[in-house]
Scaffold this motif. Structure first.
Motif, mmCIF file in Angstrom:
data_model
loop_
_atom_site.group_PDB
_atom_site.id
_atom_site.type_symbol
_atom_site.label_atom_id
_atom_site.label_comp_id
_atom_site.label_asym_id
_atom_site.label_seq_id
_atom_site.Cartn_x
_atom_site.Cartn_y
_atom_site.Cartn_z
ATOM 1 N N LEU A 378 0.819 -1.211 0.000
ATOM 2 C CA LEU A 378 0.000 0.000 0.000
ATOM 3 C C LEU A 378 0.851 1.259 0.000
ATOM 4 O O LEU A 378 0.388 2.317 -0.426
ATOM 5 N N VAL A 379 2.097 1.176 0.462
ATOM 6 C CA VAL A 379 3.022 2.291 0.282
ATOM 7 C C VAL A 379 3.438 2.367 -1.179
ATOM 8 O O VAL A 379 3.617 3.454 -1.742
ATOM 9 N N ASN A 380 3.564 1.211 -1.817
ATOM 10 C CA ASN A 380 3.888 1.193 -3.238
ATOM 11 C C ASN A 380 2.801 1.888 -4.057
ATOM 12 O O ASN A 380 3.085 2.565 -5.054
ATOM 13 N N VAL A 381 1.543 1.745 -3.634
ATOM 14 C CA VAL A 381 0.441 2.456 -4.295
ATOM 15 C C VAL A 381 0.646 3.962 -4.187
ATOM 16 O O VAL A 381 0.419 4.713 -5.148
ATOM 17 N N ARG A 382 1.082 4.426 -3.021
ATOM 18 C CA ARG A 382 1.334 5.864 -2.827
ATOM 19 C C ARG A 382 2.492 6.331 -3.707
ATOM 20 O O ARG A 382 2.440 7.425 -4.282
ATOM 21 N N LEU A 383 3.555 5.516 -3.806
ATOM 22 C CA LEU A 383 4.684 5.895 -4.647
ATOM 23 C C LEU A 383 4.275 5.955 -6.113
ATOM 24 O O LEU A 383 4.766 6.800 -6.871
ATOM 25 N N ARG A 384 3.368 5.084 -6.503
ATOM 26 C CA ARG A 384 2.866 5.124 -7.883
ATOM 27 C C ARG A 384 2.142 6.446 -8.147
ATOM 28 O O ARG A 384 2.267 7.035 -9.221
ATOM 29 N N LYS A 385 1.369 6.912 -7.160
ATOM 30 C CA LYS A 385 0.696 8.205 -7.315
ATOM 31 C C LYS A 385 1.711 9.330 -7.464
ATOM 32 O O LYS A 385 1.525 10.247 -8.268
ATOM 33 N N ALA A 386 2.790 9.266 -6.663
ATOM 34 C CA ALA A 386 3.826 10.295 -6.773
ATOM 35 C C ALA A 386 4.456 10.275 -8.160
ATOM 36 O O ALA A 386 4.683 11.336 -8.773
ATOM 37 N N GLU A 401 10.316 -5.721 -10.074
ATOM 38 C CA GLU A 401 9.353 -5.203 -11.048
ATOM 39 C C GLU A 401 8.499 -4.117 -10.388
ATOM 40 O O GLU A 401 7.583 -4.398 -9.616
ATOM 41 N N THR A 402 8.812 -2.882 -10.683
ATOM 42 C CA THR A 402 8.044 -1.767 -10.130
ATOM 43 C C THR A 402 6.764 -1.577 -10.934
ATOM 44 O O THR A 402 6.614 -2.116 -12.033
ATOM 45 N N THR A 403 5.859 -0.791 -10.397
ATOM 46 C CA THR A 403 4.616 -0.479 -11.111
ATOM 47 C C THR A 403 4.619 0.973 -11.568
ATOM 48 O O THR A 403 3.571 1.548 -11.818
ATOM 49 N N TYR A 404 5.823 1.560 -11.653
ATOM 50 C CA TYR A 404 5.979 2.951 -12.062
ATOM 51 C C TYR A 404 7.393 3.119 -12.608
ATOM 52 O O TYR A 404 8.282 2.292 -12.358
#
Length: 670
Positions: A378-386, A401-404
């Motif tokens: 869920l922190v990864n979700v925040r980093l994706r938003k950034a 494998e990142t999502t951003y």
């Protein structure tokens, strides 16, 4: 701010708001299937029709229509009523009459809105269409004939999870929602589409046919599978937890949870420790509580007693253990069971200071030794938003494998002493630069380098603190607040050579380091710690006791007790209270309320539920050369099997085999 009139009531709405949002501000309920506050607007279902003047004399989709000054909106006119009934009639043309056998029954948006806004019958006499079931993995059960093509699952996968695995094929009546090549959805947040689906097309596979929602007792809890502290609802029946669902908390988990948090709960009933065991002649045998306490007392530990906390322990348990040891004259307590010994003299230097919500505003982020996608999805979700907002991300450590978009800078720790020029330029030019150091970075000794980078690039200033430590353990920050740590980490415990070691759910320790000590395991699963123990005292899991937890951003949260522990298992603090009597010491509490009051008196911040603790000023940056060596691996080797409950879970075992290792789980008869 534009002014609009909703059913005769004039209100002001924020600029950029939609007509649907304006109606909600006016207190009007607008039905919807495709619209969701956290997803992009699709305008598929047309259930949110309203009448708007000035405008064409027809109902309009309120979710996709901007609110403008002077609009007159009607949500209760005859035109709107007829239009919504027509939309519902079309939606039900192909929807099967599965309500008696559908797991969504009782909490289905389609049921509720058909009752409220439907016309009560259908004029359609043709055959209904049927769609073949799609395989989406071991977690998601699909019956796609029920699908109404709202595309929430598609938008979640693309926009939130960042994994384009779910999409639509064909058009019109032939449209079908499916995964790519009908393979499993292989990401850590996949089961959130179950909550998003407004009908019974996507339901929970492990929970299928288990229960109806009105049979369940609902308890507010906190997830302990990682250090995010996701807010969850624990649904139980009798003495068994049947499912876990997310609760909305915009500051922590928004309204998502990881697949591990949701599905590890079947492990609560497997491999449980529900009896006292004592090792005799090399073999663990059942015993009584009195026998176990007598054997511990016979060891006469005195000051030579240590306590090591595991990753999922609540603050009350650690405070009770620390109080017991203090009464015995010992200060040998530690929560970093894997041996890390970073500086904890100032807790601001061990905290996720930006907070989860604010990290979305960072415009340059350096990640040191953290596989964020597995360690904190869920922190990864925040980093994706950034990243979507334009932030530049750089990662030191092995590639994952990142999502951003992100640039990997290699595995060498020495690079932190002389960052590449383009990384320095990005950090210097950022208004809100940030650094995130994870478990692998801490283990490699990069904590001081991360602090120096934060100071050198001005990451700590008025209104912004960009220094962040991403812990793996739900117990870590609470333990540090309680002082449950040694300056030298586990090395200090080993040097003291304790006679008795209390392992509070600690399963990642190498117990071979204590060959002469009496090892007492106080926990709930027969995992690694129990295998090495001389005495096992069965304790409660996180769903079986009230407790306080502090997440990696220093936010204090409380969980309630959902069910009772099985067999002879007891709440951890009661075991420690009884052990105090056996050792002949006084701890000053006899019930949970007294224990909690004493804990809050000792650390007042632990009484401020929902608040982020104030840890004061940041520590000064250490002077010296950057550490050498490499980060060649991350602590989390298998996302689905990181704790004793998950390792006991049949669902998590299946996910590990099928989703990570792409193998077929062998059944007993095979």
């Amino acid at each position: 701010m534009p002014k609009v009139t909703v059913d005769g009531q004039e209100i002001e709405v924020p600029g950029g708001a939609t007509v649907l949002q304006a109606c909600e501000l006016a207190g009007k309920e607008i039905p919807r299937f495709c619209y969701h506050e956290r997803l992009s607007i699709a305008g598929n279902c047309r259930m949110c029709l309203v009448e708007v003047k000035p405008g064409p004399p027809k109902p309009q989709a309120s979710c996709a229509l901007p609110a403008t000054d002077g609009q007159e909106i009607r949500t209760d006119s005859e035109m709107v009523k007829t239009a919504r009934e027509g939309v519902m009639e079309f939606l039900l043309i192909n929807h099967p009459l599965d309500c008696p056998i559908c797991d969504q029954g009782g909490e289905c948006d389609l049921q509720d809105q058909a009752m409220m806004y439907g016309r009560g019958g259908s004029r359609y006499d043709e055959n209904k269409r049927a769609v073949t079931e799609k395989y989406m993995g071991p977690l998601i059960k699909t019956i796609m004939t029920r699908c109404i093509h709202c595309t929430r699952c598609v938008r979640f996968s693309e926009e939130i999870a960042g994994v384009d695995e779910i999409g639509a094929l064909y058009r019109g009546e032939d449209m079908q929602i499916t995964t790519y090549l009908e393979q499993a959805a292989k990401h850590e947040l996949s089961a959130n589409v179950i909550d998003l689906c407004p009908v019974g097309a996507l339901t929970s596979g492990p929970y299928a046919y288990e229960s109806r929602p009105w049979e369940l007792k609902k308890t507010l809890g906190i997830d302990v599978s990682d250090a995010v502290g996701s807010n969850i609802r624990i649904d139980s029946r009798g003495r068994e937890v049947l499912r876990v669902l997310p609760r909305i908390n915009d500051d922590v988990n928004e309204e998502w949870i990881s697949d591990k948090a949701r599905y590890q709960v079947d492990g609560l009933t497997r491999r449980r420790l529900d009896k006292v065991f004592i090792r005799r002649r090399g073999k663990l045998e059942t015993a009584s509580w009195d026998e176990a306490f007598a054997k511990i007392a016979k060891a006469k530990p005195g000051k030579a007693i240590a306590a090591i906390a595991g990753d999922m322990v609540d603050c009350e348990t650690m405070f009770a253990a620390k109080t017991l040891l203090k009464a015995s004259g010992s200060a040998l307590v530690e929560s970093r069971q894997t041996g890390m010994d970073y500086d904890v003299s100032s807790l601001a230097g061990a905290n996720f200071n930006s907070t989860f919500a604010k990290i979305e505003e960072a415009d340059a982020i350096l990640i040191i030794g953290s596989h964020v996608r597995w360690e904190a999805p869920l922190v990864n979700v925040r980093l994706r938003k950034a990243a979507k907002s334009g932030a530049k991300l750089f990662i030191v450590g092995p590639e994952w494998e990142t999502t951003y978009p992100a640039e990997f800078l290699g595995e060498e720790i020495g690079i932190l002493g002389n960052l590449p020029s383009h990384v320095q330029d990005a950090l210097n030019g950022a208004e809100r630069p940030a650094v995130i150091i994870g478990g692998a970075g801490l283990a490699a000794g990069a904590h001081g380098s991360a602090l120096r980078i934060a100071h050198d690039f001005g990451m700590v200033k008025d209104g912004w603190n960009g220094f962040n430590v991403l812990h793996l353990s739900a117990a870590r920050m609470g333990a540090l607040m309680l002082g449950f740590a040694q300056s030298g980490g586990m090395a200090d415990i080993l040097a003291a050579k304790p006679k008795v070691v209390l392992a509070l759910g600690a399963d990642e320790i190498d117990f071979g380091q204590f060959p002469e000590a009496l090892k007492v395991y106080i926990g709930h699963h027969g995992d690694k710690g129990a295998h090495a123990a001389d005495i096992i005292l069965p304790a409660s899991a996180y769903t079986e006791k009230p407790g306080t937890y502090v997440n990696t951003e220093g936010r204090v949260q409380m969980a309630d007790k959902a069910i009772f522990a099985p067999g002879d298992a007891r709440e951890d603090w009661t075991i420690l209270r009884a052990l105090a009597d056996a050792l002949g010491v006084t701890v000053g509490f006899d019930n949970y309320d007294q224990l909690r009051a004493a804990m809050v008196a000792d650390v007042p911040a632990l009484g401020e539920e929902g608040q982020i603790a104030n840890f004061g000023a940041m520590p000064s940056a250490p002077i010296g050369a950057a550490p050498s060596g490499t980060i060649n691996a991350y602590p989390v080797k298998d996302f689905y099997l990181t704790n004793p409950i998950a390792r006991a879970s049949d669902v998590m075992q299946r996910c590990s085999v099928e989703l990570l290792h792409e193998e077929v789980l062998q059944e007993a008869a095979e």
